[in-house]
Scaffold this active site. Structure first.
Site, short mmCIF file in Angstrom:
data_model
loop_
_atom_site.label_atom_id
_atom_site.label_comp_id
_atom_site.label_asym_id
_atom_site.label_seq_id
_atom_site.Cartn_x
_atom_site.Cartn_y
_atom_site.Cartn_z
N HIS A 279 0.82 -1.22 0.00
CA HIS A 279 0.00 0.00 0.00
C HIS A 279 0.85 1.27 0.00
O HIS A 279 1.92 1.32 0.59
CB HIS A 279 -0.92 0.01 1.22
CG HIS A 279 -0.18 -0.05 2.53
ND1 HIS A 279 0.30 1.05 3.17
CD2 HIS A 279 0.17 -1.11 3.30
CE1 HIS A 279 0.90 0.71 4.29
NE2 HIS A 279 0.84 -0.60 4.39
N ASP A 280 0.37 2.24 -0.72
CA ASP A 280 0.99 3.58 -0.77
C ASP A 280 2.36 3.58 -1.42
O ASP A 280 3.13 4.53 -1.23
CB ASP A 280 1.06 4.20 0.63
CG ASP A 280 -0.31 4.30 1.29
OD1 ASP A 280 -1.11 5.14 0.84
OD2 ASP A 280 -0.57 3.54 2.24
N GLY B 218 5.02 -1.17 2.41
CA GLY B 218 4.25 0.03 2.16
C GLY B 218 5.08 1.30 2.14
O GLY B 218 6.21 1.35 2.62
#
Length: 257
Positions: free
Chosen positions: A118-119, A136
């Protein structure tokens, strides 16, 4: 052509000349650009945008809910640029409240079994080879190459045109234009071959080598080395890019020789 055996939401936006093969699933709130090819058994989850001319291979999972325990269900996105290839069983998780998106740029190659957490923000023309694992909040800048089985710790940054050797553990950020290898990860030279292939002239490559000789080879601490670079090296865009990158890494950069 959309196979009658594909599961495509009527709320998905599908461009022109898109192929979606049997048993692929495209959920609602997905956009797929023109001329993209979705192979069998790929899964495209909600809030995902895929550009034009992409190739999504069997078993790839794009935009699924992330694994961050802090995620509270906030709406976030996954964005794949144009002409990018996602190979078999790669997984790309949607963003969280940190950046609200996970993004892969144009002309990238994300090879089989790679995970982008994520991100993550991946620039243009990036290659992440087989079994790459990115935690992430990682940023990978344009034209970086990560060889197979590279694992990168959360929040690290990898600069433009950097080259990370296979099976490396990336615990610190990797400045632009260099090659890194060994354990613990360290500078092993400037990415001269890659830069020459991409049209950098000999004078520019020499300047990059001179800068990194001061930073990594002469035995200075990083702060002093950057001061020397700024006082002794010509003020160019390359010099500013390297110095700014290094100064903006709160957790530090890879070791020198």
């Amino acid at each position: 052509m959309i196979s009658p055996l594909a599961n495509v939401s009527p709320k998905a936006k599908i461009g022109k000349n898109v192929t979606i093969e049997a048993f692929a699933t495209v959920y609602h709130d997905v956009e797929i650009g023109d001329d993209t090819y979705i192979h069998p058994n790929a899964l495209i989850y909600p809030d995902t945008v895929i550009g034009s001319g992409c190739k999504i291979f069997p078993g790839a999972i794009i935009g699924i809910v992330n694994q961050d325990l802090k995620y509270k269900g906030e709406r976030s996105t996954t964005v794949i640029g144009n002409n990018t290839t996602i190979r078999e069983y790669a997984t790309i998780h949607k963003g969280t409240a940190d950046r609200m998106t996970t993004k892969v740029g144009d002309n990238c190659l994300i090879m089989a079994y790679t995970h982008l957490g994520h991100d993550c923000i991946v620039g243009n023309n990036v290659i992440v080879a087989n079994n790459g694992s990115l935690a992430g909040h990682i940023t990978i800048q344009d034209f970086a190459i990560l060889e197979g089985v590279v694992a990168a710790q959360q929040f690290v940054n990898i600069g433009r045109h950097a080259f990370v050797a296979g099976a490396s553990l990336v615990r610190k950020s990797v400045p632009p234009y260099i090659r890194v290898a060994r354990e613990p990860l360290q500078f092993i030279g400037v990415n001269t071959i890659g830069l020459a292939r991409r049209g950098f002239d000999k004078e520019t490559i020499k300047q990059i080598e001179d800068i990194y000789r001061i930073i990594f080879v002469r035995g200075h601490n990083i702060s002093n080395a950057l001061d020397i670079v700024e006082s002794e090296m010509p003020d160019t865009a390359i010099r500013r890019e390297i110095v700014d990158f290094i100064r903006n890494q709160p957790d530090g950069i890879v070791k020198g020789i």
